[in-house]
Design an enzyme around this catalytic site. Structure first.
Site, PDB file in Angstrom:
ATOM      1  N   ASP A 477       0.836  -1.205   0.000  1.00  0.00           N
ATOM      2  CA  ASP A 477       0.000   0.000   0.000  1.00  0.00           C
ATOM      3  C   ASP A 477       0.871   1.255   0.000  1.00  0.00           C
ATOM      4  OD1 ASP A 477      -2.303   1.508   0.151  1.00  0.00           O
ATOM      5  OD2 ASP A 477      -3.031   0.609   2.012  1.00  0.00           O
ATOM      6  N   ASP A 547     -10.809   2.033  -3.152  1.00  0.00           N
ATOM      7  CA  ASP A 547     -11.357   1.737  -1.821  1.00  0.00           C
ATOM      8  C   ASP A 547     -12.876   1.713  -1.851  1.00  0.00           C
ATOM      9  OD1 ASP A 547      -9.100   1.273  -0.414  1.00  0.00           O
ATOM     10  OD2 ASP A 547      -8.894   3.298   0.380  1.00  0.00           O
TER      11      ASP A 547
HETATM   12  C1  DGJ Z   1      -5.818   1.954   1.905  1.00  0.00           C
HETATM   13  C2  DGJ Z   1      -6.210   0.709   1.181  1.00  0.00           C
HETATM   14  O1  DGJ Z   1      -6.727   1.011  -0.055  1.00  0.00           O
HETATM   15  C3  DGJ Z   1      -7.207  -0.070   2.043  1.00  0.00           C
HETATM   16  O2  DGJ Z   1      -7.661  -1.176   1.349  1.00  0.00           O
HETATM   17  C4  DGJ Z   1      -6.549  -0.445   3.331  1.00  0.00           C
HETATM   18  O3  DGJ Z   1      -5.497  -1.331   3.085  1.00  0.00           O
HETATM   19  C5  DGJ Z   1      -6.048   0.802   4.040  1.00  0.00           C
HETATM   20  N1  DGJ Z   1      -5.224   1.607   3.177  1.00  0.00           N
HETATM   21  C6  DGJ Z   1      -5.266   0.436   5.272  1.00  0.00           C
HETATM   22  O4  DGJ Z   1      -4.704   1.511   5.884  1.00  0.00           O
END
Ligand code: DGJ
Length: 735
Positions: A477, A547
């Site tokens: 990430d 997300d």
């Molecule tokens: C952003 C990601 O897109 C989410 O799926 C998740 O992993 C969060 N970060 C965690 O902080």
């Protein structure tokens, strides 16, 4: 595929259906762009360079040199000499001067494709592609420029990049280096680009191309949620099925600019490269700078054909690794299930329940390390938190494996929290302008990965976690954009290199990761889909798309993403309702059907969802196993777009041999008194007959129709009753 006519000084680059032509003119050997479009039989179209009409060839009439520069179709324009359109290359000499002009020196035509040092790029064997390296120079600066073009035999794509070499004695600075440019006549173009925001990535925008400069760009340090490194110029009448498309996509994950400029003479300059904002690269004598690759597609067969060319290239010549052509394990990720509030017991309860339903891998997301119980601390402290993960990581992973599931883990290796042990030990490791407070975002700073010791330290921490247990998947990430750029180690005249050095370091870390852990499934992510680009696809076969897991929002996000990228790359999960981002309720069935068009997985607490939803999971798992080969490998066609018609969305996949197809239909809002809709299918074999299975019909009712009729007259889909209803139709050839 690539030929050089020595007498006429013309290069002709052919793909199956396109031709790209370059000419060298005049005693000064200017390199001009002659043509890009439908494949030409004729090898000489040099008359298109229009050098014999006013304002004249410069060597014949030096008085009009400036006018010549300002309208000549340059293959790779350099600034400062009188071409007032935007250049591809800007320099500053040690004396502080900017002008340069390129002349042809020599060229090489070679089978295959050389690698681009330090950068992701498409690849192919000597049988699959051919490369032209055109070497030019500015002898006043002591600069050589290599223009690199590759044609692929199995797809209508030409890739381009440029390498700048300091062949002189004095250092000079590059203040802008683009990778590709096409100078052509304006054909009343529209411009298509992708835009969005967090949780709303890659929505398609189409608008008229007007005079002046129009661009899409990012200088956020990543390709970004907001804009995308893609640009297409299309004819006014171009549709999915018909019309001209000139498209460029950047194999790069940092700052970019994709631009079209319409000049006073109705010429268009379409260009793409690293964004010049805050960019300045010092080249000492003998050093070189490799610009990233641009993928160019031309077609006269509409947007479906453009999409097909990109998909084929990325599936065959960009994505690597064990999972390139393989089904991915169906995963369940605990992020939306628990956020930071989890421990081994909760994770194991989810794993047990999920395994019984057919889900194959548990992914432990953010919150397992340091004292990270919320998002304001501990990034950089990559040691497991044993208060949560009782008995350590290996114990948890072993137990998950015993349940019969694989185990995956989340990292955010590029970041450092101000409240972390790592920051307390190494405050100079964060990117910062000395003496200024650092701008926070999600209460975190960005690590200065341009420093080898920083990169090595973080990589070693990640690697030691991966070695400590049977971890088969990593979600990498990146949750903030770069700002207040400064490195504690770079000299003043190299601070402008930091953005690009950062991206190169991310690439180097990921290359090490996939080299050291070749069986690992890597999924890139950046606050959802802020770094969904071909650069990252070189390292991970899939990227978390957004997300936003709301099925209706996903229609537009996945449509824009699939315009360029194969469905096999799009991270897509079924989540709980009301959706955590939009608050919307959609049927569980629809959420499943929409997620099937990506990598497929779950992002919910399976121990807590409604029984009637849970019951559907084994059916969805079965559908995934039945259709995933087709979804991953099949040719994708866009049939209808909710963002354009505001009523329904429809896409189709067809196997390479045309014997199988899957149609997804999503009715966004129900309409009264509307029984059925007729859908014109695509890509089938008109001479074959297909058995049509309306997958959700309980009373098995298979009808047989000819491919010809389905494509010309259409398929009737009964309109479902209600909002957000989805239908799957599976076709199998019976002849
Ligand atoms: C952003 C990601 O897109 C989410 O799926 C998740 O992993 C969060 N970060 C965690 O902080």
């Amino acid at each position: 595929m690539i030929t050089y006519n020595e007498q006429k000084r013309i290069f002709k680059l052919d793909t199956a259906n396109t031709t790209y032509m370059i000419g060298i003119i005049d005693s000064e050997s200017f390199i001009g762009h002659i043509y890009y479009g439908k494949r030409l039989k004729e090898a000489d179209a040099s008359y298109l360079l229009r050098t014999e009409e006013p304002p004249f060839v410069p060597s014949k009439n030096n008085r009009e040199r400036c006018a010549f520069y300002d309208c000549f179709p340059f293959e790779y324009p350099v600034g400062g000499m009188g071409d007032y359109r935007e250049s591809c290359l800007s320099i500053r000499t040690a004396g502080g001067h900017a002008g340069a002009m390129l002349s042809y020196v020599f060229h090489e035509i070679m089978p295959g494709k050389p690698r681009l040092e330090g950068l992701p790029a498409t690849f192919g064997t000597e049988e699959e592609c051919e490369t032209l390296k055109l070497v030019c120079e500015d002898k006043y600066v002591g600069m050589q420029v290599e223009l690199i073009y590759t044609t692929f035999h199995d797809t209508d794509v030409i890739t381009r990049s440029a390498r700048i070499i300091n062949a002189g004695q004095e250092p000079f600075y590059l203040t802008k280096v683009y990778s590709a440019c096409i100078d052509m006549d304006n054909r009343d173009f529209d411009m298509i680009s992708l835009h969005g925001s967090w949780a709303r990535e890659r929505h398609i925008q189409r608008k008229t191309l007007g005079y002046g400069i129009q661009n899409v760009s990012s200088f956020r340090g990543e390709s970004s949620h907001q804009d995308h490194p893609f640009l297409a110029l299309v004819g006014k009448n171009t549709t999915q099925e018909h019309g001209e498309v000139y498209a460029m996509n950047f194999v790069y994950s940092g700052n970019f600019r994709a631009q079209a400029e319409v000049s006073q003479f109705d010429h268009v300059r379409m260009s793409m490269g690293i964004h010049p904002e805050n960019f300045c690269w010092k080249l000492e004598s003998g050093e070189s700078f490799q610009a990233p690759e641009v993928v160019m597609v031309y077609t006269d067969k509409g947007l479906d054909a453009m999409t097909g060319a990109f998909h084929k290239l990325y599936k065959k010549h960009l994505i690597r690794g064990k999972y390139k052509d393989k089904k991915r394990p169906i995963l369940i990720n605990n992020w939306e299930a628990t956020y930071f509030d989890f421990n081994s017991e909760k994770l194991l309860a989810i794993a047990k329940e999920a395994s019984g339903l057919g889900i194959e891998m548990l992914v432990m997301d953010d919150g397992w390390f340091g004292k990270r119980n919320n998002d304001d601390c501990a990034l950089g402290d990559w040691q497991v938190n044993e208060d949560k993960i009782n008995g350590g990581l290996k114990k948890l992973v072993d137990e998950v494996n015993k349940i019969g599931m694989k185990f995956g883990i989340w990292f955010e290796p590029e970041m450092i929290s101000p409240d972390s042990e790592l920051y307390r030990q190494h405050p100079d490791w964060a990117i910062a302008i000395p003496g200024r407070p650092i701008t926070e975002s999600r209460q975190q700073y960005v690590l200065d990965l341009s420093r080898k010791e920083v990169m090595d330290h973080v990589y070693n921490m990640v690697a030691s976690v991966l070695k400590s247990a049977n971890i088969e998947y990593v979600k990498w990430d990146m949750n903030r954009q770069l700002s207040d750029l400064g490195s504690a180690c770079l000299p003043a005249d190299r601070q402008g290199e930091l953005y690009h050095r950062y991206v190169l370091a991310v690439y180097e870390m990921q290359e090490r990761l996939i080299h050291d852990f070749p069986d690992l499934l890597l999924e890139n992510c950046s606050g959802g889909g802020a770094r969904f680009d071909p650069g990252m696809l070189y390292f991970s076969p899939q990227i978390w798309c957004s997300d936003d897991t709301d099925a209706k929002e996903r229609l537009e996000i996945q449509e824009g993403t699939a315009l360029l990228y194969p469905l096999s790359t799009m991270g897509a999960h079924v989540s709980d309702c009301p959706n955590h981002i939009t608050g919307r309720m959609t049927p569980f069935e629809t959420r499943g059907i929409v997620a099937l068009a990506g990598t497929f997985g779950y992002e919910l607490d399976v121990t807590k969802i409604l029984e009637e939803d849970k019951k559907q999971i084994p059916e969805q798992v079965a559908m995934y196993h039945k259709y995933n080969d087709l979804i991953r490998e099949g040719d994708y066609y866009r049939i209808a777009s909710y963002s354009a018609n505001h009523r329904f969305d429809c896409w189709q996949l067809v196997s390479e041999d045309k014997k199988e197809s899957l149609v997804t239909y999503v009715q966004v809002l129900g309409s009264p008194n509307f029984k059925s809709r007729c859908i014109l299918l695509k890509g089938l074999d008109e001479d074959l007959h297909y058995e049509v299975d309306f997958v959700q019909n309980t009373e098995a009712e298979f009808k047989i129709y000819s491919g010809d009729t389905l494509m010309k007259a259409g398929l009737l889909i009964q309109n479902p009753s209600g909002d957000f209803q989805a239908r799957l139709v599976h076709l199998t050839a019976v002849d």
